[in-house]
Scaffold this active site. Structure first.
Site, PDB file in Angstrom:
ATOM      1  N   LYS A   1       3.347  38.063 139.528  1.00 45.50           N
ATOM      2  CA  LYS A   1       2.140  38.090 138.683  1.00 45.50           C
ATOM      3  C   LYS A   1       1.526  36.700 138.513  1.00 45.50           C
ATOM      4  O   LYS A   1       0.303  36.569 138.445  1.00 45.50           O
ATOM      5  CB  LYS A   1       2.461  38.674 137.310  1.00 45.50           C
ATOM      6  CG  LYS A   1       3.248  39.957 137.328  1.00 45.50           C
ATOM      7  CD  LYS A   1       2.508  41.109 137.950  1.00 45.50           C
ATOM      8  CE  LYS A   1       3.349  42.368 137.781  1.00 45.50           C
ATOM      9  NZ  LYS A   1       2.747  43.543 138.361  1.00 45.50           N
TER      10      LYS A   1
ATOM     11  N   TYR B   1      13.570  37.007 133.737  1.00 46.16           N
ATOM     12  CA  TYR B   1      13.273  38.403 134.094  1.00 46.16           C
ATOM     13  C   TYR B   1      11.937  38.579 134.818  1.00 46.16           C
ATOM     14  O   TYR B   1      10.902  38.063 134.372  1.00 46.16           O
ATOM     15  CB  TYR B   1      13.274  39.283 132.839  1.00 46.16           C
ATOM     16  CG  TYR B   1      13.597  40.739 133.144  1.00 46.16           C
ATOM     17  CD1 TYR B   1      14.909  41.202 133.049  1.00 46.16           C
ATOM     18  CD2 TYR B   1      12.616  41.623 133.558  1.00 46.16           C
ATOM     19  CE1 TYR B   1      15.229  42.518 133.355  1.00 46.16           C
ATOM     20  CE2 TYR B   1      12.925  42.947 133.856  1.00 46.16           C
ATOM     21  CZ  TYR B   1      14.226  43.387 133.756  1.00 46.16           C
ATOM     22  OH  TYR B   1      14.552  44.694 134.054  1.00 46.16           O
TER      23      TYR B   1
END
Ligand code: SAT
Ligand code: MN
Length: 597
Positions: A220, A211
């Site tokens: 990120k 995910y």
């Protein structure tokens, strides 16, 4: 056809990882449309993807119910010394972590294909860009990376035979035994998930989750955690910021970079449609901003990504008409509900809810059900080129010079609508003491209000105390050219629980004030927290807002603010000697101003 990779270091790394993970086969991704279509067809056939009748070239995915968001408790920053990771990161010694993870990676891709995804964060060849190579057995990840980054042969070409790349190993951690039937969303149990970063080697190892930020490693992991650590070493900034251009009726352009925690409206703000006549906005990015000081002495920004991975629930023609338009085709939806006529649905979409739908867990759903139809962290993945408000020059390799930094969070009380810093150091203090209420973007339970400095708390790739110092030093280097710093809170509520500020397009009124501050056209009054719009300074023409609400929105209650101090002090305390005296000076000055108020 994939170009033959002449980069020995890359070929060797791929070989080694394949020997460890033991996929049945290896495929190099070329980034082509054919490849994307082949992968989606594969997933439709396997049952992992549902094509949407109502939205051309769009697909719905349902994740495993345990794999729905980033898991900060399973995210690690593995530096040789624990002190270098700092108190806000989870740390495990690199040797030990690699041992554990090698055990998990051993044969983890059996029965599956390993995809090699060469990708560039930033326009290929830009002085601000970085190249990564992700290995994964998840076709869902391949398709998302196609949208979110620049993938394929042109990256291999740019790498040449010895270019620098950031290795990103990813596995969902669900090998297939011979004859075993696959599930729609393979992943590992939470206890086996690891999202690990080795900033001293520029290396990412992620295991067990498919995910979002756990699996799309350009996001990120590379663009914030690894990049922020590179940025500190190399003297630039990698930030969790949207990038937005505002254009005044006279045609003057203002560039804004804004940092907000996950699921606090960054995407909506990035796509804002100003309600003030004559003002226009253009979108440059909604999540990540890389900035370097260029030869003109100003700080220039690029969006290293090429797509939006945004929160679907709440997206409507009121909250975000631009995204609403963007999502009409060529979009990947994850964990939204499915309607009977083949469309997606989520809470707070336009119009009435469907009488019947299939919820994100694949069960029948009807209005009035106890549970939401879409997961609160359901997401859409769309390419920038589909965004109606996209800036025509969003791929400018030189980047855009930033005029304004905005920081903020989601706070229903205490924090006013907007205030400006007295100077750079004070702005760094404001950003460092930012806080926000919990959202659905992270799976772990966090305290109801958490300090989230610069919205970087989960994403800073080194000791956050040193990060503050890096920001102070960037200000020293920028001097007169430093952008102005503001703090906003769109989420203030009245005692009756009502939002006090209408938000969305009306936020342009606050942005206009910032632009006018830069030009010396708008006034401000001194308060202990910073400079705030006085009577008549905000353009409220055409907006009907009760004056009592406005007063509340722009009120500074020294007593309430006093209540924030122990929390800020305790937060800063944990950095010990890594907290620069410059921050202490700011905190002391703030306490003094509050005491006098
Ligand atoms: O899951 S992501 O990290 O990509 C989104 C977010 O939390 O901001
Ligand atoms: Mn984000």
């Amino acid at each position: 056809m994939t170009a033959v990779c002449k980069h020995e270091g890359l070929n060797q790394w791929v070989d080694e990882m394949a020997t460890l993970c033991k996929p049945d086969q290896i495929r190099w991704c070329d980034g082509s449309k054919e490849e994307y279509d082949r992968m989606t067809a594969l997933m439709v056939e396997s049952g992992a993807a549902i094509p949407l009748k109502k939205r051309p070239e769009s697909f719905l995915f349902r994740s495993d119910p345990t794999d729905v968001a980033r898991i900060e408790g399973r995210t690690y920053l593995s530096t040789l010394s624990e002190e270098d990771a700092g108190p806000t990161n989870n740390w495990i010694d690199p040797t030990q972590l690699k041992e554990t993870m090698k055990g998990l990676y051993n044969s983890c891709m059996r029965g599956r294909t390993m995809y090699v995804i060469p990708f560039s964060m930033g326009p290929i060849g830009s002085p601000l860009a970085k190249i990564g190579v992700q290995l994964t057995e998840s076709p869902y990840v391949v398709c998302n990376m196609h949208i979110m980054t620049r993938v394929g042969d042109r990256v291999i070409e740019a790498l040449g035979d010895d270019g620098e790349f950031i290795p990103c190993l990813h596995s969902v951690g669900a090998p297939l035994e011979p004859g075993q039937k696959d599930v729609p969303w393979p992943c590992a149990p939470i206890k086996d998930k690891y999202i690990s970063h080795f900033p001293e080697e520029n290396l990412i190892w992620s295991y067990g989750s498919g995910y979002g930020g756990n699996a799309l490693l350009g996001k990120k992991c590379l663009s914030l955690r690894i990049a922020s650590s590179m940025a500190r070493r190399e003297g630039w900034l990698a930030e969790h910021m949207l990038i937005l251009r505002l254009i005044s009726p006279e045609g003057r352009k203002y560039h804004i970079a804004g940092a907000f925690p996950s699921a606090c409206g960054k995407t909506n703000l990035a796509m804002i449609q100003p309600t003030i006549p004559g003002w226009k906005a253009e979108t440059l990015g909604d999540d990540i901003c890389w900035m370097k000081i260029r030869s003109d002495g100003r700080i220039h920004a690029i969006n290293p990504e090429t797509g939006f991975f945004g929160v679907a629930p709440g997206t409507s023609s009121v909250s975000n008409p631009v995204a609403n338009e963007m999502l009409k085709e060529k979009t990947i939806f994850t964990n939204c509900a499915l309607t009977d006529d083949g469309d997606v649905w989520w809470e707070d979409m336009d119009g009435p809810p469907p009488a019947h739908a299939i919820d994100w867990k694949g069960r029948d759903w009807a209005p009035g059900s106890d549970e939401p139809a879409a997961h609160p962290n359901a997401r859409f993945t769309s390419h920038v080129s589909q965004c109606p408000s996209e800036a025509p020059d969003w791929e400018d390799p030189e980047g855009i010079p930033i005029d304004i930094f905005i920081f903020g969070g989601r706070r229903s009380s205490v924090i006013p609508l907007v205030y400006e810093s007295f100077n750079w150091d004070h702005g760094v203090f404001m950003a460092a003491s930012a806080s926000s209420e919990a959202t659905a973007a992270i799976l772990d339970k966090v305290s109801p209000i958490r300090r989230d400095p610069f919205a970087m708390s989960p994403f800073c790739g080194y000791n956050m105390g040193d990060y503050f110092q890096h920001w102070f030093e960037m200000g020293d280097r920028l001097g007169e050219n430093a952008p102005r710093i503001f703090y906003v809170n769109w989420f203030r509520k009245g005692e009756d629980g009502r939002w006090l500020w209408p938000g969305f397009g009306e936020n342009s009124r606050v942005l206009k004030w910032m632009c006018e501050r830069i030009d010396g056209k708008a006034g401000a009054k001194q308060t202990p927290v910073g400079l705030m719009p006085g009577e008549g300074d905000l353009d409220l023409e055409g907006l009907s807002i009760p004056s009592e609400d406005l007063r509340k929105l722009l009120e500074v209650d020294p007593q309430l603010w006093q209540g924030e101090i122990p929390d800020i002090e305790e937060y800063f305390e944990q950095f010990g000697s890594h907290l620069t005296d410059r921050m202490r000076t700011q905190l002391d000055a703030f306490k003094e101003r509050l005491a006098k108020a």
